[in-house]
Write a protein that holds these residues in place. Structure first.
Motif, PDB file in Angstrom:
ATOM      1  N   LEU A 504     -80.058  21.041 -27.798  1.00 20.35           N
ATOM      2  CA  LEU A 504     -79.866  21.733 -26.524  1.00 20.35           C
ATOM      3  C   LEU A 504     -80.574  21.000 -25.383  1.00 20.35           C
ATOM      4  N   GLU A 505     -81.760  20.437 -25.671  1.00 22.77           N
ATOM      5  CA  GLU A 505     -82.503  19.714 -24.627  1.00 22.77           C
ATOM      6  C   GLU A 505     -81.771  18.455 -24.173  1.00 22.77           C
ATOM      7  N   THR A 506     -80.988  17.844 -25.066  1.00 22.12           N
ATOM      8  CA  THR A 506     -80.250  16.634 -24.695  1.00 22.12           C
ATOM      9  C   THR A 506     -78.859  16.945 -24.161  1.00 22.12           C
ATOM     10  N   GLY A 507     -78.548  18.233 -23.971  1.00 21.38           N
ATOM     11  CA  GLY A 507     -77.229  18.602 -23.452  1.00 21.38           C
ATOM     12  C   GLY A 507     -76.116  18.337 -24.447  1.00 21.38           C
ATOM     13  N   LEU A 508     -76.405  18.573 -25.742  1.00 21.84           N
ATOM     14  CA  LEU A 508     -75.448  18.384 -26.837  1.00 21.84           C
ATOM     15  C   LEU A 508     -75.055  16.913 -27.015  1.00 21.84           C
ATOM     16  N   ASN A 509     -75.942  16.000 -26.615  1.00 26.71           N
ATOM     17  CA  ASN A 509     -75.701  14.572 -26.810  1.00 26.71           C
ATOM     18  C   ASN A 509     -76.053  14.234 -28.258  1.00 26.71           C
ATOM     19  N   VAL A 510     -75.027  14.085 -29.104  1.00 25.22           N
ATOM     20  CA  VAL A 510     -75.245  13.903 -30.542  1.00 25.22           C
ATOM     21  C   VAL A 510     -75.958  12.582 -30.832  1.00 25.22           C
ATOM     22  N   ALA A 511     -75.552  11.532 -30.177  1.00 22.74           N
ATOM     23  CA  ALA A 511     -76.163  10.226 -30.440  1.00 22.74           C
ATOM     24  C   ALA A 511     -77.647  10.224 -30.064  1.00 22.74           C
ATOM     25  N   GLU A 512     -77.990  10.785 -28.887  1.00 20.15           N
ATOM     26  CA  GLU A 512     -79.385  10.815 -28.448  1.00 20.15           C
ATOM     27  C   GLU A 512     -80.223  11.710 -29.354  1.00 20.15           C
ATOM     28  N   THR A 513     -79.657  12.853 -29.770  1.00 18.33           N
ATOM     29  CA  THR A 513     -80.384  13.757 -30.664  1.00 18.33           C
ATOM     30  C   THR A 513     -80.667  13.083 -32.000  1.00 18.33           C
ATOM     31  N   ALA A 514     -79.656  12.377 -32.536  1.00 22.41           N
ATOM     32  CA  ALA A 514     -79.860  11.669 -33.811  1.00 22.41           C
ATOM     33  C   ALA A 514     -80.961  10.629 -33.679  1.00 22.41           C
ATOM     34  N   ARG A 515     -81.002   9.946 -32.533  1.00 23.63           N
ATOM     35  CA  ARG A 515     -82.041   8.934 -32.327  1.00 23.63           C
ATOM     36  C   ARG A 515     -83.426   9.575 -32.259  1.00 23.63           C
ATOM     37  N   LEU A 516     -83.543  10.678 -31.537  1.00 22.78           N
ATOM     38  CA  LEU A 516     -84.846  11.332 -31.374  1.00 22.78           C
ATOM     39  C   LEU A 516     -85.356  11.917 -32.685  1.00 22.78           C
ATOM     40  N   LEU A 517     -84.429  12.431 -33.503  1.00 27.34           N
ATOM     41  CA  LEU A 517     -84.844  13.056 -34.765  1.00 27.34           C
ATOM     42  C   LEU A 517     -84.812  12.082 -35.942  1.00 27.34           C
ATOM     43  N   HIS A 518     -84.404  10.827 -35.665  1.00 27.20           N
ATOM     44  CA  HIS A 518     -84.333   9.802 -36.716  1.00 27.20           C
ATOM     45  C   HIS A 518     -83.359  10.210 -37.835  1.00 27.20           C
ATOM     46  N   PHE A 519     -82.230  10.806 -37.430  1.00 27.42           N
ATOM     47  CA  PHE A 519     -81.170  11.180 -38.377  1.00 27.42           C
ATOM     48  C   PHE A 519     -80.018  10.189 -38.283  1.00 27.42           C
ATOM     49  N   HIS A 520     -79.286  10.068 -39.368  1.00 31.06           N
ATOM     50  CA  HIS A 520     -78.010   9.364 -39.301  1.00 31.06           C
ATOM     51  C   HIS A 520     -77.031  10.233 -38.514  1.00 31.06           C
ATOM     52  N   TYR A 521     -76.122   9.573 -37.814  1.00 29.49           N
ATOM     53  CA  TYR A 521     -75.157  10.297 -36.977  1.00 29.49           C
ATOM     54  C   TYR A 521     -74.394  11.340 -37.799  1.00 29.49           C
ATOM     55  N   ASN A 522     -73.924  10.970 -39.000  1.00 36.57           N
ATOM     56  CA  ASN A 522     -73.155  11.907 -39.833  1.00 36.57           C
ATOM     57  C   ASN A 522     -74.023  13.058 -40.328  1.00 36.57           C
ATOM     58  N   THR A 523     -75.331  12.753 -40.604  1.00 35.51           N
ATOM     59  CA  THR A 523     -76.239  13.827 -41.030  1.00 35.51           C
ATOM     60  C   THR A 523     -76.363  14.876 -39.944  1.00 35.51           C
ATOM     61  N   LEU A 524     -76.502  14.436 -38.694  1.00 33.84           N
ATOM     62  CA  LEU A 524     -76.607  15.391 -37.586  1.00 33.84           C
ATOM     63  C   LEU A 524     -75.309  16.183 -37.430  1.00 33.84           C
ATOM     64  N   ARG A 525     -74.154  15.539 -37.595  1.00 36.68           N
ATOM     65  CA  ARG A 525     -72.889  16.252 -37.519  1.00 36.68           C
ATOM     66  C   ARG A 525     -72.824  17.370 -38.560  1.00 36.68           C
ATOM     67  N   TYR A 526     -73.318  17.083 -39.756  1.00 31.55           N
ATOM     68  CA  TYR A 526     -73.351  18.098 -40.812  1.00 31.55           C
ATOM     69  C   TYR A 526     -74.252  19.261 -40.406  1.00 31.55           C
ATOM     70  N   ARG A 527     -75.429  18.927 -39.827  1.00 33.51           N
ATOM     71  CA  ARG A 527     -76.367  19.995 -39.405  1.00 33.51           C
ATOM     72  C   ARG A 527     -75.763  20.850 -38.291  1.00 33.51           C
ATOM     73  N   ILE A 528     -75.047  20.230 -37.362  1.00 40.29           N
ATOM     74  CA  ILE A 528     -74.434  21.000 -36.277  1.00 40.29           C
ATOM     75  C   ILE A 528     -73.412  21.976 -36.839  1.00 40.29           C
ATOM     76  N   ALA A 529     -72.640  21.519 -37.803  1.00 37.91           N
ATOM     77  CA  ALA A 529     -71.650  22.411 -38.426  1.00 37.91           C
ATOM     78  C   ALA A 529     -72.345  23.585 -39.121  1.00 37.91           C
ATOM     79  N   LYS A 530     -73.474  23.296 -39.784  1.00 41.50           N
ATOM     80  CA  LYS A 530     -74.210  24.375 -40.460  1.00 41.50           C
ATOM     81  C   LYS A 530     -74.783  25.357 -39.441  1.00 41.50           C
ATOM     82  N   LEU A 531     -75.305  24.845 -38.320  1.00 39.39           N
ATOM     83  CA  LEU A 531     -75.851  25.724 -37.277  1.00 39.39           C
ATOM     84  C   LEU A 531     -74.765  26.619 -36.695  1.00 39.39           C
TER      85      LEU A 531
END
Length: 561
Positions: A504-531
């Motif tokens: 939410l702080e990055t304005g739903l920027n998936v790439a920036e969020t993955a970088r900040l949390l040190h996640f793989h892009y696909n891992t973050l996509r999976y987490r967003i779907a779960k949320l």
């Protein structure tokens, strides 16, 4: 202070300088071969060198005497090894000896030039003893002089202590003790708290200027107790020298006595005098602390009642005036709260002495800028009611006070966070301003970390949320919006909440969020779907996103986010 006309003994030292030892009758014919710069070194004992391996038996401030027999080389009549003698002089100097006295002629014809050069370089006196002097005579006469000198030091210390005790028994306190010490020692004398806040000082204007102008003090006027060791010494950045002695009572250090001499005239005898004075200063300080504790409790109880609205505003103004406070003016409430101690903090350190020192620090920096401002310590916080500055710049005033209290962090001071409420135009508004300042402390620490300074008007949405009086309503909103993620004891829920917060702080920027949390892009996509399965389609529903952001802010405000 000492009674008028009290005769105080002249300053003396507990030892004799090398020059004074050579001035005794028995050593009248002695000759300084090298190390003239060291003739001011102190002699407190004597020793005789009878074996070559003397180093384990020597002690600091000794005058070491030798016939030269142990300094000979191997074999009958063999000359001394110059290199070994150079090493010996260096080792004696490193161990703090005062001087080396040598008899020449029988076992050693002369001290090698290399040895004299090393002694000159170090300022370590090497003395040729008179040929006709027996060591027994030297020991007897010099030790007699030393004992007489040490007896004089003890007598002076006792007389000084009696004079200071009389000053305290006559109703004097720390300022009177400091004034008496200046009359005894000259220069400048200060008494500080354990963390270096000056409680009282005395001395000529020039002496005080020299003391405060050294790098022993911060720009705020705090004595750097954490780096100024006890004893008599000088160092680069100091004109002259000083003596520092701790003031201890019942195993607790209450402060330091600092005597400063611009001329560098203080010595070990003055350490003894100040150690005696420290016991009297401890008496004065503990008495002062006892009185202050009673006053602080009375003032704290009154201010609590006033802030809670349990005192009529007009009565509060009148009663505060009797305490030297001015509440009949626009005021800003500042709350300074100690940050939680680190995990490795000593559990034996009680909170009460820390709060007392913290309160005293705030009082000492507020008093010069606003002498009629209440500054009171509560259980874990200090509350100050400051008048609005003439230029209206409240933020600047608070920033300056916080900087002065925190200083460079030395002296065992704990970090703290600060909150500032809105200006209270009337005494009736002080309670609300106090709650605003407390909210600012809590939210500022949660959002910016320990040591933050936050103003209520700068809290943004937190300011609106803090105005909701019904905490149960806020809890119900969090549970409704976050559902299964509202359980703070669930590690998986906390992990998903962190992902949601950054997203939410990055304005739903998936790439920036993955970088900040040190996640793989696909891992973050999976987490967003779960949320979205748990919370709803927040990536497309802006009303739901707003609700989630508010719920996360509520968690931060109550300290569980």
């Amino acid at each position: 202070m000492p009674p008028s006309g009290t005769d105080l003994p002249a300053p003396v030292t507990g030892g004799l300088s090398v020059a004074e030892v050579l001035g005794t009758a028995v050593l009248g014919g002695a000759q300084v071969l090298a190390g003239v710069r060291g003739l001011g070194r102190t002699v407190t004992r004597l020793n005789v060198m009878e074996v070559p391996d003397i180093l384990p038996w020597v002690k600091p401030q000794e005058l070491l005497l030798t016939t030269g027999y142990p300094l000979r080389g191997e074999g009958a009549g063999a000359p001394a090894d110059p290199r070994a003698l150079v090493d010996l002089v260096a080792a004696l100097d490193d161990r703090g000896l005062a001087a080396l006295g040598v008899k020449l002629g029988r076992y050693l014809d002369a001290v090698p030039a290399e040895v004299l050069a090393e002694a000159d370089r170090r300022g370590f006196p090497v003395v040729r003893l008179p040929d006709d002097v027996a060591f027994d005579d030297v020991l007897e006469q010099v030790l007699t002089e030393l004992l007489n000198r040490q007896a004089a030091v003890l007598a002076r210390g006792e007389q000084v202590q009696r004079a200071l005790v009389e000053a305290v028994l006559d109703g004097g306190g720390v300022p009177e003790v400091v004034g008496a010490l200046v009359r005894i020692l000259g220069g400048a004398v200060l008494v500080t708290t354990a963390d270096g806040r000056v409680l009282a000082d005395a001395g000529s204007e020039a002496a005080l200027e020299a003391a405060y102008g050294s790098d022993c003090f911060e720009g705020t006027g705090r004595f750097r107790t954490e780096r100024e060791r006890p004893g008599a010494h000088g160092h680069p950045g100091m004109r002259g020298n000083h003596v520092v002695v701790p003031v201890v009572a019942a195993g607790v250090e209450h402060g330091r006595i600092v005597a400063h001499s611009p001329a560098g005239a203080l010595g070990e005898d003055d350490v003894h005098v100040l150690e005696r004075a420290a016991t009297v200063a401890a008496l004065a300080l503990t008495r002062q602390l006892a009185v202050r504790a009673v006053e602080s409790k009375y003032q704290g109880d009154f201010l609590r009642d006033a802030l809670a609205g349990r005192v009529d505003p007009e009565a509060a103004v009148s009663h505060a005036a009797a305490l030297g406070w001015d509440l009949d003016r626009p005021l800003v409430v500042v709350v300074a709260e100690l940050d939680p101690p680190p995990d490795d903090a000593d559990p034996a350190l009680g909170l009460r002495p820390v709060i007392e020192r913290f309160t005293a620090a705030w009082q000492s920096v507020v008093r010069p800028v606003d002498p009629h401002a209440p500054v009171v310590g509560f259980t874990q916080e200090v509350v100050a009611l400051l008048g609005v500055p003439e230029d209206g710049d409240v933020e600047r005033r608070v920033r300056e006070l916080v900087r002065a209290v925190s200083g460079d962090g030395g002296g065992g001071r704990r970090p703290f966070s600060t909150g500032v409420g809105r200006v209270a135009a009337t005494p009736a508004a002080l309670g609300e301003a106090y709650e605003q300042a407390r909210t600012a402390v809590r939210v500022g620490r949660r959002t910016h970390g320990p040591g933050a300074t936050a103003h209520f008007d700068g809290l943004g949405v937190f300011r609106l949320l803090s105005l909701v009086d019904d905490q149960r309503e806020l809890d119900a909103f969090v549970a409704e919006v976050l559902g299964p993620l509202a359980r703070p004891d669930d590690a998986d829920a906390r992990d998903l909440l962190r992902t949601l917060e950054v997203l939410l702080e990055t304005g739903l920027n998936v790439a920036e969020t993955a970088r900040l949390l040190h996640f793989h892009y696909n891992t973050l996509r999976y987490r967003i779907a779960k949320l979205e399965r748990l919370l709803g389609p927040f990536t497309s529903d802006h009303e739901l996103r707003l609700g989630l952001m508010l719920a996360l802010r509520i968690l931060v405000m109550r300290g569980s986010g």
